[in-house]
Enzyme design. Structure first.
Site, PDB file in Angstrom:
ATOM      1  N   LYS A 192      48.144  31.891  39.493  1.00 45.05           N
ATOM      2  CA  LYS A 192      47.501  31.053  38.457  1.00 45.05           C
ATOM      3  C   LYS A 192      48.206  31.188  37.120  1.00 45.05           C
ATOM      4  O   LYS A 192      48.950  32.135  36.864  1.00 45.05           O
ATOM      5  CB  LYS A 192      46.022  31.432  38.301  1.00 45.05           C
ATOM      6  CG  LYS A 192      45.733  32.874  37.871  1.00 45.05           C
ATOM      7  CD  LYS A 192      45.656  33.103  36.373  1.00 45.05           C
ATOM      8  CE  LYS A 192      45.508  34.584  36.037  1.00 45.05           C
ATOM      9  NZ  LYS A 192      45.843  34.933  34.670  1.00 45.05           N
ATOM     10  N   ASP A 207      39.747  38.101  38.182  1.00 45.97           N
ATOM     11  CA  ASP A 207      40.484  36.894  38.563  1.00 45.97           C
ATOM     12  C   ASP A 207      40.365  36.562  40.045  1.00 45.97           C
ATOM     13  O   ASP A 207      40.881  35.540  40.493  1.00 45.97           O
ATOM     14  CB  ASP A 207      41.981  37.072  38.250  1.00 45.97           C
ATOM     15  CG  ASP A 207      42.274  37.099  36.763  1.00 45.97           C
ATOM     16  OD1 ASP A 207      41.453  36.592  35.989  1.00 45.97           O
ATOM     17  OD2 ASP A 207      43.337  37.629  36.391  1.00 45.97           O
TER      18      ASP A 207
HETATM   19  O1  C5P Z   1      38.810  42.701  36.335  1.00 41.19           O
HETATM   20  P1  C5P Z   1      40.131  43.345  36.471  1.00 41.19           P
HETATM   21  O2  C5P Z   1      40.091  44.597  37.298  1.00 41.19           O
HETATM   22  O3  C5P Z   1      41.207  42.413  36.943  1.00 41.19           O
HETATM   23  O4  C5P Z   1      40.569  43.771  35.020  1.00 41.19           O
HETATM   24  C1  C5P Z   1      41.621  44.668  34.785  1.00 41.19           C
HETATM   25  C2  C5P Z   1      41.418  45.279  33.411  1.00 41.19           C
HETATM   26  O5  C5P Z   1      41.630  44.267  32.423  1.00 41.19           O
HETATM   27  C3  C5P Z   1      40.027  45.808  33.157  1.00 41.19           C
HETATM   28  O6  C5P Z   1      39.928  47.141  33.568  1.00 41.19           O
HETATM   29  C4  C5P Z   1      39.919  45.690  31.646  1.00 41.19           C
HETATM   30  O7  C5P Z   1      40.633  46.735  31.027  1.00 41.19           O
HETATM   31  C5  C5P Z   1      40.696  44.426  31.360  1.00 41.19           C
HETATM   32  N1  C5P Z   1      39.840  43.222  31.293  1.00 41.19           N
HETATM   33  C6  C5P Z   1      39.008  43.059  30.201  1.00 41.19           C
HETATM   34  N2  C5P Z   1      38.217  41.946  30.102  1.00 41.19           N
HETATM   35  C7  C5P Z   1      38.266  40.991  31.059  1.00 41.19           C
HETATM   36  C8  C5P Z   1      39.118  41.123  32.173  1.00 41.19           C
HETATM   37  C9  C5P Z   1      39.898  42.254  32.247  1.00 41.19           C
HETATM   38  O8  C5P Z   1      38.936  43.922  29.313  1.00 41.19           O
HETATM   39  N3  C5P Z   1      37.497  39.911  30.933  1.00 41.19           N
END
Ligand code: C5P
Length: 318
Positions: free
Chosen positions: A14, A149
């Site tokens: 994406k 995501d």
């Molecule tokens: O959700 P995901 O594990 O992909 O996110 C990876 C990291 O990115 C999270 O641990 C956080 O530090 C950051 N993140 C965030 N806010 C979001 C998505 C991701 O702070 N909306």
């Protein structure tokens, strides 16, 4: 059970056409207002019944960990623990296993959600392989637990994402968008970029909205006119913290912007992809190969990947 059953799922990478970010919530995640577009750069996960859970990676990312920290194994374990009891296979839930083979084409640690695509493909492949019968809602719920995501990788197309990116609303569009994704051999960690966003104190309590992008997507302009307009409204609030961590990326973005502004590059606009370091150049779908060759010459340290969106979400290949 027959051990030669084998299922393959394909999931898209994406780009965020707009990525607006607010101040962190009490759980540490950042509230987002984003418009995702799925791209026709895809990873495949092939799943074969086995006694254990294991995985291997071919293509890009052959040096990535393949242990329980990988989202593929985490996704498989989540399905097995929570829904293994629903399997129509003739075996006990704890005996469910799979050998998972990931074919990676989405750049690693690049801001194109390749790991999330692999998790989405794993959920869809194992739902079928293990005959679990999960609904789209149940798959979405598992996806949300795996990462912000992952739900969009399941859905595909173009969608607005709010919450931490997992609350999705499909945006219908007949338009196509060409992108040259400039991938970097050095990755950039998503948490590090969000931390830098906080360190620079960039977040407001109210998240800036994506209305201007949504207006263009639902507007009457078509073809090149539509893409030219879209180029004027691309926005990524993670660009500033990513630039701060990676001055090399900042210099490349500035150079491309200057070239586009001067009419010296056949492209509409440039933006950081997600949390970077991949740089996304919006262009005419028919001009991508020529533009990619040009950008590859200008920046020999980068690898251009040509992509068209929107693309389908995660689907079973066989
Ligand atoms: O959700 P995901 O594990 O992909 O996110 C990876 C990291 O990115 C999270 O641990 C956080 O530090 C950051 N993140 C965030 N806010 C979001 C998505 C991701 O702070 N909306």
């Amino acid at each position: 059970m027959s051990m030669d059953r084998n299922v393959r799922a394909s999931a898209p990478g994406k780009v965020n056409i707009a990525l607006r970010v607010g101040a962190p919530r009490s759980d540490g995640f950042h509230p987002l207002d984003t418009v995702f577009e799925a791209l026709d750069v895809r990873d495949d996960v092939e799943a074969r019944l086995a006694g254990e859970l294991s995985m291997s990676i071919s293509g890009l990312g052959e040096d990535l960990p393949i242990d329980a920290t990988n989202l593929v194994i985490r996704g498989a374990q989540l399905l097995k623990d929570r829904y293994g009891w629903r399997s129509a296979l003739d075996c006990a839930p704890e005996e469910l296993g799979a050998q998972l083979t990931v074919t990676k084409r989405i750049p690693v640690a690049g801001g194109m959600a390749g790991g999330s695509a692999d998790a989405a493909a794993t959920l869809v492949a194992l739902n079928e392989l293990w005959l679990l019968g999960l609904s789209d809602e149940e798959l979405h719920e598992c996806a949300t637990e795996l990462g912000s995501d992952v739900p969009f990788a399941l859905l595909g197309g173009v969608a607005r994402g709010t919450g931490r990116g997992e609350e999705l609303q499909t945006l219908a569009t007949n338009q196509t968008h060409g992108w040259v994704m400039l991938t970097n051999s050095r990755g950039l960690s998503t948490p590090a970029v969000f931390n830098e966003f906080d360190r620079l104190d960039l977040g407001e309590a109210t998240v800036p909205d994506t209305a201007s992008v949504i207006d263009v997507l639902s507007g009457t302009a078509t073809g090149i006119e539509h893409r030219t307009l879209l180029g004027t409204v691309l926005a990524n609030d993670l660009e500033q913290p990513a630039r701060s961590l990676r001055p090399d990326v900042a210099t490349i973005i500035d150079t491309i912007r200057a070239h586009i502004g001067a009419g010296a590059l056949d492209a509409h606009a440039v933006i950081l992809s997600g949390s970077g370091p991949t740089i996304a150049v919006l262009a005419e779908p028919t001009h991508l190969d020529v533009l990619a060759a040009r950008l590859g010459k200008l920046f020999p340290e980068l690898t251009p990947v040509v992509a068209i969106g929107p693309a389908r979400g995660t689907y079973l290949v066989n």
